[in-house]
Design a protein around this motif. Structure first.
Motif, mmCIF file in Angstrom:
data_model
loop_
_atom_site.group_PDB
_atom_site.id
_atom_site.type_symbol
_atom_site.label_atom_id
_atom_site.label_comp_id
_atom_site.label_asym_id
_atom_site.label_seq_id
_atom_site.Cartn_x
_atom_site.Cartn_y
_atom_site.Cartn_z
ATOM 1 N N LYS A 52 0.862 -1.178 0.000
ATOM 2 C CA LYS A 52 0.000 0.000 0.000
ATOM 3 C C LYS A 52 0.899 1.229 0.000
ATOM 4 O O LYS A 52 1.931 1.267 0.686
ATOM 5 C CB LYS A 52 -0.909 0.024 1.231
ATOM 6 N N SER A 53 0.507 2.229 -0.753
ATOM 7 C CA SER A 53 1.229 3.493 -0.752
ATOM 8 C C SER A 53 0.864 4.278 0.500
ATOM 9 O O SER A 53 -0.274 4.223 0.968
ATOM 10 C CB SER A 53 0.877 4.309 -1.993
ATOM 11 N N ILE A 54 1.841 5.002 1.035
ATOM 12 C CA ILE A 54 1.623 5.801 2.238
ATOM 13 C C ILE A 54 1.580 7.277 1.845
ATOM 14 O O ILE A 54 2.457 7.759 1.121
ATOM 15 C CB ILE A 54 2.746 5.581 3.267
ATOM 16 N N ILE A 55 0.561 7.971 2.310
ATOM 17 C CA ILE A 55 0.505 9.422 2.111
ATOM 18 C C ILE A 55 1.338 10.049 3.225
ATOM 19 O O ILE A 55 0.978 9.988 4.401
ATOM 20 C CB ILE A 55 -0.945 9.936 2.148
ATOM 21 N N ILE A 56 2.463 10.598 2.847
ATOM 22 C CA ILE A 56 3.427 11.068 3.839
ATOM 23 C C ILE A 56 4.023 12.389 3.372
ATOM 24 O O ILE A 56 4.294 12.579 2.182
ATOM 25 C CB ILE A 56 4.532 10.005 4.055
ATOM 26 N N LYS A 57 4.208 13.293 4.294
ATOM 27 C CA LYS A 57 4.805 14.584 3.967
ATOM 28 C C LYS A 57 6.310 14.405 3.901
ATOM 29 O O LYS A 57 6.931 13.898 4.840
ATOM 30 C CB LYS A 57 4.432 15.616 5.032
ATOM 31 N N THR A 58 6.917 14.796 2.792
ATOM 32 C CA THR A 58 8.352 14.566 2.607
ATOM 33 C C THR A 58 9.158 15.848 2.468
ATOM 34 O O THR A 58 10.385 15.794 2.378
ATOM 35 C CB THR A 58 8.591 13.705 1.351
ATOM 36 N N ASP A 59 8.489 17.005 2.447
ATOM 37 C CA ASP A 59 9.218 18.245 2.155
ATOM 38 C C ASP A 59 9.482 19.094 3.394
ATOM 39 O O ASP A 59 9.836 20.269 3.284
ATOM 40 C CB ASP A 59 8.466 19.068 1.111
ATOM 41 N N ASP A 60 9.313 18.522 4.590
ATOM 42 C CA ASP A 60 9.516 19.301 5.810
ATOM 43 C C ASP A 60 10.750 18.852 6.585
ATOM 44 O O ASP A 60 10.920 19.191 7.752
ATOM 45 C CB ASP A 60 8.281 19.203 6.712
ATOM 46 N N TYR A 61 11.632 18.107 5.943
ATOM 47 C CA TYR A 61 12.834 17.605 6.621
ATOM 48 C C TYR A 61 13.850 18.732 6.786
ATOM 49 O O TYR A 61 14.061 19.543 5.869
ATOM 50 C CB TYR A 61 13.442 16.459 5.814
ATOM 51 N N ASP A 62 14.510 18.789 7.933
ATOM 52 C CA ASP A 62 15.528 19.802 8.197
ATOM 53 C C ASP A 62 16.895 19.275 7.763
ATOM 54 O O ASP A 62 17.532 18.493 8.470
ATOM 55 C CB ASP A 62 15.549 20.155 9.687
ATOM 56 N N TRP A 63 17.344 19.722 6.618
ATOM 57 C CA TRP A 63 18.635 19.285 6.095
ATOM 58 C C TRP A 63 19.805 20.024 6.749
ATOM 59 O O TRP A 63 20.964 19.664 6.519
ATOM 60 C CB TRP A 63 18.684 19.483 4.583
ATOM 61 N N LYS A 89 17.220 9.968 4.817
ATOM 62 C CA LYS A 89 17.763 11.328 4.758
ATOM 63 C C LYS A 89 18.767 11.566 5.883
ATOM 64 O O LYS A 89 19.806 12.217 5.672
ATOM 65 C CB LYS A 89 16.622 12.343 4.826
ATOM 66 N N ASP A 90 18.472 11.041 7.077
ATOM 67 C CA ASP A 90 19.431 11.153 8.180
ATOM 68 C C ASP A 90 20.774 10.543 7.786
ATOM 69 O O ASP A 90 21.838 11.100 8.075
ATOM 70 C CB ASP A 90 18.907 10.428 9.422
ATOM 71 N N MET A 91 20.713 9.386 7.152
ATOM 72 C CA MET A 91 21.940 8.704 6.734
ATOM 73 C C MET A 91 22.729 9.556 5.746
ATOM 74 O O MET A 91 23.943 9.759 5.902
ATOM 75 C CB MET A 91 21.600 7.353 6.103
ATOM 76 N N VAL A 92 22.055 10.071 4.725
ATOM 77 C CA VAL A 92 22.742 10.882 3.716
ATOM 78 C C VAL A 92 23.376 12.109 4.367
ATOM 79 O O VAL A 92 24.541 12.451 4.097
ATOM 80 C CB VAL A 92 21.763 11.301 2.604
ATOM 81 N N LYS A 93 22.630 12.771 5.237
ATOM 82 C CA LYS A 93 23.134 13.989 5.882
ATOM 83 C C LYS A 93 24.391 13.707 6.702
ATOM 84 O O LYS A 93 25.367 14.471 6.650
ATOM 85 C CB LYS A 93 22.039 14.594 6.763
ATOM 86 N N GLU A 94 24.395 12.607 7.456
ATOM 87 C CA GLU A 94 25.553 12.291 8.289
ATOM 88 C C GLU A 94 26.753 11.863 7.448
ATOM 89 O O GLU A 94 27.896 12.190 7.785
ATOM 90 C CB GLU A 94 25.194 11.207 9.306
ATOM 91 N N LEU A 104 17.813 13.093 -6.520
ATOM 92 C CA LEU A 104 18.774 14.194 -6.472
ATOM 93 C C LEU A 104 18.251 15.346 -5.624
ATOM 94 O O LEU A 104 18.989 15.916 -4.806
ATOM 95 C CB LEU A 104 19.076 14.695 -7.888
ATOM 96 N N GLU A 105 16.987 15.683 -5.801
ATOM 97 C CA GLU A 105 16.435 16.858 -5.131
ATOM 98 C C GLU A 105 15.905 16.540 -3.735
ATOM 99 O O GLU A 105 16.141 17.293 -2.784
ATOM 100 C CB GLU A 105 15.329 17.464 -5.998
ATOM 101 N N GLU A 106 15.190 15.441 -3.610
ATOM 102 C CA GLU A 106 14.545 15.116 -2.339
ATOM 103 C C GLU A 106 15.520 14.515 -1.329
ATOM 104 O O GLU A 106 15.385 14.731 -0.123
ATOM 105 C CB GLU A 106 13.391 14.138 -2.588
ATOM 106 N N TYR A 107 16.518 13.776 -1.802
ATOM 107 C CA TYR A 107 17.416 13.048 -0.905
ATOM 108 C C TYR A 107 18.877 13.491 -0.998
ATOM 109 O O TYR A 107 19.735 12.904 -0.342
ATOM 110 C CB TYR A 107 17.313 11.542 -1.173
ATOM 111 N N HIS A 108 19.171 14.497 -1.818
ATOM 112 C CA HIS A 108 20.527 15.050 -1.931
ATOM 113 C C HIS A 108 21.559 14.003 -2.348
ATOM 114 O O HIS A 108 22.733 14.082 -1.968
ATOM 115 C CB HIS A 108 20.956 15.702 -0.611
#
Length: 763
Positions: free
Chosen positions: A213-224, A355-360, A431-435
């Motif tokens: 099942k697809s999850i409706i989730i907000k993805t654009d509020d992450y603090d990079w 995203k946490d992984m990529v940032k670290e 590229l844009e969402e996950y850097h």
């Protein structure tokens, strides 16, 4: 008239007598496809087409206007054909072939946003399904619900079905029911709910069907926190190929959240990011982390006419069966699991934790490259693209069955306009969402050239430094040069096979004192330069060559050397793992030769996980009925166990080799001579053996502060003497020691290397 869509009598036509001649073999239809909206091409097994009017029958609701023959092909000019209908051609009522809708589908395209999006105060859902005749959106309150609220969707002229609902709907789950033409060649299942192919996160059930099942989730509020891609030059990359679980799943890693994105980041772990930072590489290449089909059909149980006789683990550990190209793999997140019948990824934690992984990693100066699989999907699971429109999204044979030229599953039709768009959208999203810093493309020759060209054009607009690496084979094709011509890098198997060998039994390479596959001194020196086209290789630029000696495929370099040195037998069962992992003097010599060659050559460098301490893949005992337990594994794709997990006790056992890699990596990073010396300025030194190699990297050509001489002697029993450039030289590396400073007695005029040894000198 079973195959006649309107139950009318079959059409017949008369062949011109000029094309009739005797036939030496039975006439067969090899393919039938629509090449224009009113033109069908029939291809025969040969051009001796001798047919009576009654012999050829066409089933379908259209009119034949004209017939033309060219060699072994007939072209039928028809009334307008409909891509939603199924047509068949028959010869003498014995040979029936479905008509491939072909060109009709190539004309369909939409640039509307797909998946779900917030538009004003509404949430809009869109699905591209051009041949569907009915599509419903299903909203679920809970991940385990079997029924939900159904909404009829409407289609536009380009095949995009959509519906707008009052928002917000965050936290809910959704899917689609897609109805379409019913025919033996179709896969529409209107009673089955499928997830959105543009899902940003999915919750999956742990079965081989990979129900989701697809999850409706907000993805654009992450603090990079100001994070951006690292923008390394390709020449400067030292890549570590790694599997997320392998890095921290073993007990020796001391991780709390074992085998997860967050487990990689734990400060106390011996594995994960701590290990990678200690080694000193500046990039990682993650084995597939887009949501994939983790589970295969049960072992020795018949499922849909197929029996799994090859995989006693019934699992796909490596991840090369992507199901959702926009969603991170949930098994590697908190709440992820593979317990049979349970659900994974329920809360969508995988989005934030990836995203946490990529940032670290970025904070540690390590670029993140994703291994992506756009060439095939699993043939077991309920991949939504198969059920949305098999004929649009997949390459099919002449009977409109899936092809499997990849050898891995159902081949994706990358050249279809909206399939190509899905690939481009996916890359743009990561590229844009996950850097993400770049991508390695699995079996990349199965992706058509136009898509390859559009990928680099689009990706460089987002990040001019984006890393694009091809696995330059697959589907019977092999083309390192083709990727270089388009500005891509590619895995250099010529380097791999030339330096270590093609196989450890009768295909040993240069480090063993052998020349494999027609290699000679000039090809060996060209490996140092970047395997350049100007010197007989495939690459236009050195940075297009990804030099490597180990990847997830095949034997580890450690096991290749154990086997190639004759110190482990192919079918030997390892009973003392500690003794087995401990390098013998001969093995250590070979490893240092390999590491020095690799880390002093021009081009990108890639190291396989555990290569730095001679990792061994000994098949671990589990509950699976594997008859090869205790033997060396060369294809560990199915083992989520200690066969693959890195054992950090082994790192300590072979600490000398780890330290050697660590210092060579630091030396390469510190001195541009090893990365940025123009190939034509590399000067090769004279020696008295074809299995010795020496070269001079003068500082003025790379703007380095020092010049270097690299010396390698692969002769297993013979010492060699090299003539040195003018001046006094001091060691920074030999077979016993590697440093970032000079040591030992000064050398002038010549250097003598013992058998199977290395030396790097500086001035």
């Amino acid at each position: 008239m079973k195959f006649n869509s309107n139950n009318s009598a079959p059409h017949q036509f008369i062949m011109n007598n000029k094309v009739r001649k005797s036939m030496s073999e039975p006439l067969q239809i090899t393919s039938v496809k629509i090449v224009k909206e009113n033109l069908i091409q029939i291809e025969f097994s040969h051009d001796a087409i001798l047919l009576q009017p009654k012999d050829i029958q066409i089933y379908g609701d259209f009119i034949i206007k004209k017939i033309r023959k060219e060699a072994n092909r007939l072209f039928l000019l028809t009334s307008r054909l409909d891509f939603r209908k199924n047509y068949y051609i028959a010869i003498k009522d014995k040979i029936k072939k479905p008509v491939d809708p072909g060109a009709l589908l190539d004309q369909i395209y939409s640039d509307k946003s797909l998946g779900y999006s917030i538009e004003g105060d509404q949430m809009v859902f869109r699905l591209f399904a051009p041949r569907a005749n009915r599509v419903k959106l299903i909203l679920f309150e809970n991940h385990s619900d079997t029924e939900g609220q159904e909404y009829e969707m409407q289609s536009d002229k380009d095949g995009v079905w959509e519906i707008a609902l009052p928002g917000p709907l965050g936290g809910k789950y959704y899917g689609y029911k897609v109805a379409g033409p019913q025919d033996p060649t179709e896969l529409f299942q209107p009673d089955k709910t499928i997830a959105d192919p543009y899902s940003r996160a999915v919750c999956t059930k742990n079965t081989f069907l990979h129900e989701a099942k697809s999850i409706i989730i907000k993805t654009d509020d992450y603090d990079w926190e100001g994070d951006t891609p690292l923008n390394y030059g390709w020449k400067d990359l030292i890549i570590y190929e790694m599997h997320v679980r392998d890095m921290t799943a073993h007990p020796s890693a001391l991780a709390k959240e074992k085998g997860t994105y967050h487990g990689l980041l734990e400060p106390q772990t011996r594995g994960g990011l701590n290990h990678i930072k200690e080694l000193g590489v500046n990039a990682v290449e993650l084995l597939p982390c887009q949501e994939f089909a983790n589970i295969e059909i049960p072992y020795q149980v018949e499922v849909n006419g197929e029996v799994n006789t090859w995989n006693p683990y019934s699992q796909n550990h490596w991840g090369y069966m992507t199901s959702y190209f926009f969603a991170p793999e949930s098994y590697y997140a908190s709440g992820g699991n593979l317990k049979t019948g349970e659900f994974s990824g329920i809360e969508g934690n995988q989005v934030r934790e990836f995203k946490d992984m990529v940032k670290e990693f970025h904070r540690a100066g390590i670029a993140v490259i994703m291994d992506v699989v756009y060439n095939h999907v699993s043939h077991y699971d309920l991949n939504p693209l198969k059920l949305i429109d098999k004929k649009y999204y997949f390459r099919l044979d002449s009977d409109l069955n899936f092809t499997n030229l990849s050898g891995c599953g159902n081949d994706f039709k990358t050249e279809r306009p909206m399939a190509r768009r899905l690939i481009l959208d996916s890359i743009k999203f990561w590229l844009e969402e996950y850097h993400i810093d770049g991508f390695r493309f699995d079996l990349a020759t199965m992706i058509d050239w136009e898509t390859i060209e559009q990928i680099i054009e689009m990706a460089k607009k987002i990040n001019p430094h984006v890393i694009l690496i091809a696995e330059p084979w697959g589907g019977g094709k092999y083309d390192l040069a083709g990727f270089s011509e388009r500005g891509w890098a590619a895995w250099n198997d010529l380097f791999r096979n030339g330096v270590k060998g093609e196989n450890p039994f009768n295909g040993l390479g240069w480090i063993f004192g052998h020349l494999w596959g027609g290699n000679h001194f000039d090809t060996i020196t060209n490996f140092v330069k970047g395997t350049l086209r100007s010197q007989g290789g495939p690459f236009i630029l050195p940075e297009h060559s990804v030099n490597y000696l180990e990847s997830h495929d095949g034997y580890t370099l450690g096991d290749f050397i154990r086997l190639g040195a004759g110190e482990v037998k192919p079918d030997e069962r390892i009973t003392d793992l500690t003794k087995h992992i401990t390098l013998t003097p001969r093995q250590l010599q070979l490893h240092k030769l390999a590491a020095t060659f690799l880390l002093t050559s021009q081009g990108m460098v890639m190291i396989g996980e555990g290569q730095e301490f001679a990792r061994s893949k000994v098949i671990a005992p589990t509950n699976a009925p594997d008859p090869d337990v205790g033997k060396l594994d060369h294809n560990s794709y199915n083992k989520d166990n200690e066969t693959n997990w890195l054992n950090y006790e082994h790192k300590e056992i072979n600490r000398e080799l780890f330290d050697f890699y660590q210092k060579l990596i630091a030396l390469r990073k510190q001195h541009p001579a090893f990365r940025r010396t123009p190939p034509e300025k590399i000067q090769f030194l004279k020696s008295d053996s074809e299995f010795s190699l020496g070269f001079w990297l003068a500082k003025e050509y790379s703007k380095d502060s020092k010049s270097f001489v690299v010396l390698l002697n692969a002769n297993p029993e013979k010492q060699v003497t090299f003539s040195l450039p003018e001046g006094t030289w001091r060691k920074v590396v030999d077979s016993h020691r590697a440093e970032l400073y000079e040591f030992g007695n000064p050398l002038k005029q010549q250097a003598v290397l013992p058998p199977a040894s290395v030396m790097i000198l500086t001035q």
